[in-house]
Scaffold this motif. Sequence first.
Motif, PDB file in Angstrom:
ATOM      1  N   ARG A   1       0.795  -1.141   0.180  1.00 32.79           N
ATOM      2  CA  ARG A   1       0.024   0.086   0.042  1.00 32.79           C
ATOM      3  C   ARG A   1       0.844   1.212   0.043  1.00 32.79           C
ATOM      4  NH1 ARG A   1      -2.339   4.043   1.775  1.00 32.79           N
ATOM      5  NH2 ARG A   1      -4.630   4.610   1.751  1.00 32.79           N
ATOM      6  N   GLY A   2       1.917   1.202   0.839  1.00 30.10           N
ATOM      7  CA  GLY A   2       2.704   2.423   0.872  1.00 30.10           C
ATOM      8  C   GLY A   2       3.488   2.620  -0.555  1.00 30.10           C
ATOM      9  N   ALA A   3       3.973   1.539  -0.959  1.00 32.96           N
ATOM     10  CA  ALA A   3       4.656   1.819  -2.239  1.00 32.96           C
ATOM     11  C   ALA A   3       3.906   2.255  -3.497  1.00 32.96           C
ATOM     12  CB  ALA A   3       5.246   0.398  -2.724  1.00 32.96           C
ATOM     13  N   ARG A   4       2.414   1.774  -3.358  1.00 27.48           N
ATOM     14  CA  ARG A   4       1.513   2.110  -4.570  1.00 27.48           C
ATOM     15  C   ARG A   4       1.286   3.733  -4.091  1.00 27.48           C
ATOM     16  NH1 ARG A   4      -2.569  -1.215  -2.854  1.00 27.48           N
ATOM     17  NH2 ARG A   4      -3.741   0.206  -1.998  1.00 27.48           N
ATOM     18  N   VAL A   5       1.150   3.921  -3.087  1.00 30.20           N
ATOM     19  CA  VAL A   5       0.768   5.513  -2.877  1.00 30.20           C
ATOM     20  C   VAL A   5       1.974   6.451  -3.367  1.00 30.20           C
ATOM     21  CG1 VAL A   5       0.401   7.220  -1.087  1.00 30.20           C
ATOM     22  CG2 VAL A   5      -0.823   4.924  -0.995  1.00 30.20           C
ATOM     23  N   ARG A   6       3.270   5.721  -3.161  1.00 26.93           N
ATOM     24  CA  ARG A   6       4.418   6.493  -3.535  1.00 26.93           C
ATOM     25  C   ARG A   6       4.537   6.713  -4.944  1.00 26.93           C
ATOM     26  NH1 ARG A   6       9.441   5.008  -0.206  1.00 26.93           N
ATOM     27  NH2 ARG A   6      10.487   6.124  -1.748  1.00 26.93           N
ATOM     28  N   ILE A   7       4.020   5.515  -5.595  1.00 28.37           N
ATOM     29  CA  ILE A   7       4.216   5.443  -7.186  1.00 28.37           C
ATOM     30  C   ILE A   7       3.323   6.307  -7.802  1.00 28.37           C
ATOM     31  CG2 ILE A   7       3.886   3.979  -9.055  1.00 28.37           C
ATOM     32  CD1 ILE A   7       5.146   1.941  -7.130  1.00 28.37           C
ATOM     33  N   GLN A   8       1.899   6.291  -7.169  1.00 26.80           N
ATOM     34  CA  GLN A   8       0.945   7.019  -7.705  1.00 26.80           C
ATOM     35  C   GLN A   8       1.221   8.500  -7.665  1.00 26.80           C
ATOM     36  OE1 GLN A   8      -2.124   5.273  -5.530  1.00 26.80           O
ATOM     37  NE2 GLN A   8      -3.214   4.245  -7.212  1.00 26.80           N
ATOM     38  N   ARG A   9       2.000   8.904  -6.246  1.00 26.68           N
ATOM     39  CA  ARG A   9       2.237  10.333  -6.351  1.00 26.68           C
ATOM     40  C   ARG A   9       3.185  10.967  -7.230  1.00 26.68           C
ATOM     41  NH1 ARG A   9       4.100  10.535  -0.706  1.00 26.68           N
ATOM     42  NH2 ARG A   9       2.126   9.731  -0.321  1.00 26.68           N
ATOM     43  N   GLU A  10       4.396   9.735  -7.193  1.00 26.87           N
ATOM     44  CA  GLU A  10       5.456  10.289  -7.968  1.00 26.87           C
ATOM     45  C   GLU A  10       5.362  10.193  -9.626  1.00 26.87           C
ATOM     46  OE1 GLU A  10       9.041   7.980  -7.491  1.00 26.87           O
ATOM     47  OE2 GLU A  10       8.698   7.822  -5.152  1.00 26.87           O
ATOM     48  N   PHE A  11       4.347   9.485  -9.963  1.00 23.13           N
ATOM     49  CA  PHE A  11       4.053   9.455 -11.304  1.00 23.13           C
ATOM     50  C   PHE A  11       2.989  10.180 -11.941  1.00 23.13           C
ATOM     51  CE2 PHE A  11       7.464   6.451 -11.017  1.00 23.13           C
ATOM     52  CZ  PHE A  11       8.047   6.391 -12.102  1.00 23.13           C
ATOM     53  N   GLY A  12       2.298  10.907 -10.667  1.00 27.85           N
ATOM     54  CA  GLY A  12       0.835  11.772 -11.017  1.00 27.85           C
ATOM     55  C   GLY A  12      -0.233  10.788 -11.528  1.00 27.85           C
ATOM     56  N   LEU A  13      -0.329   9.393 -10.852  1.00 30.75           N
ATOM     57  CA  LEU A  13      -1.358   8.864 -11.270  1.00 30.75           C
ATOM     58  C   LEU A  13      -2.681   8.953 -10.327  1.00 30.75           C
ATOM     59  CD1 LEU A  13       0.711   5.673 -11.689  1.00 30.75           C
ATOM     60  CD2 LEU A  13      -0.335   6.978 -13.617  1.00 30.75           C
ATOM     61  N   SER A  14      -3.739   8.695 -10.941  1.00 32.17           N
ATOM     62  CA  SER A  14      -5.134   8.619 -10.117  1.00 32.17           C
ATOM     63  C   SER A  14      -5.011   7.790  -8.883  1.00 32.17           C
ATOM     64  CB  SER A  14      -6.252   8.609 -10.927  1.00 32.17           C
ATOM     65  OG  SER A  14      -7.416   8.393 -10.422  1.00 32.17           O
ATOM     66  N   THR A  15      -5.752   8.191  -7.956  1.00 27.35           N
ATOM     67  CA  THR A  15      -5.869   7.223  -6.880  1.00 27.35           C
ATOM     68  C   THR A  15      -7.224   6.791  -6.641  1.00 27.35           C
ATOM     69  OG1 THR A  15      -6.199   9.202  -5.306  1.00 27.35           O
ATOM     70  CG2 THR A  15      -4.003   8.467  -5.245  1.00 27.35           C
ATOM     71  N   ALA A  16      -8.019   6.856  -7.668  1.00 30.10           N
ATOM     72  CA  ALA A  16      -9.350   6.434  -7.829  1.00 30.10           C
ATOM     73  C   ALA A  16      -9.590   5.002  -7.552  1.00 30.10           C
ATOM     74  CB  ALA A  16     -10.422   6.696  -8.825  1.00 30.10           C
ATOM     75  N   SER A  17      -8.432   4.178  -7.894  1.00 26.23           N
ATOM     76  CA  SER A  17      -8.706   2.696  -7.912  1.00 26.23           C
ATOM     77  C   SER A  17      -8.266   1.989  -6.807  1.00 26.23           C
ATOM     78  CB  SER A  17      -7.635   2.047  -9.122  1.00 26.23           C
ATOM     79  OG  SER A  17      -6.443   2.630  -8.913  1.00 26.23           O
ATOM     80  N   ASP A  18      -7.906   2.745  -5.775  1.00 23.65           N
ATOM     81  CA  ASP A  18      -7.566   2.296  -4.366  1.00 23.65           C
ATOM     82  C   ASP A  18      -8.783   1.720  -3.686  1.00 23.65           C
ATOM     83  OD1 ASP A  18      -4.802   2.348  -4.656  1.00 23.65           O
ATOM     84  OD2 ASP A  18      -4.680   4.427  -3.445  1.00 23.65           O
TER      85      ASP A  18
END
Length: 72
Positions: free
Chosen positions: A55-72
Amino acid sequence: MTDAAKEPSIDQVVDRLVTRFPHVPRLHIVWIVGEEFEALDEGRIRTFIPTLVERGARVRIQREFGLSTASD
């Protein structure tokens, strides 16, 4: 978590994240997952470490690459 027990968990988390974020370099995901494991490795309850790391890695990747968090 021992190194022997940690290695398969790390590999599984990395594989799931690589599948989820195919445009993110695998090496970058490995690095993030490693940092997340290190941050939680001293915890007393080890059962949920792979889940928390993912979960922590997913959040960091989404933040670093400007991805939507709607799929969480």
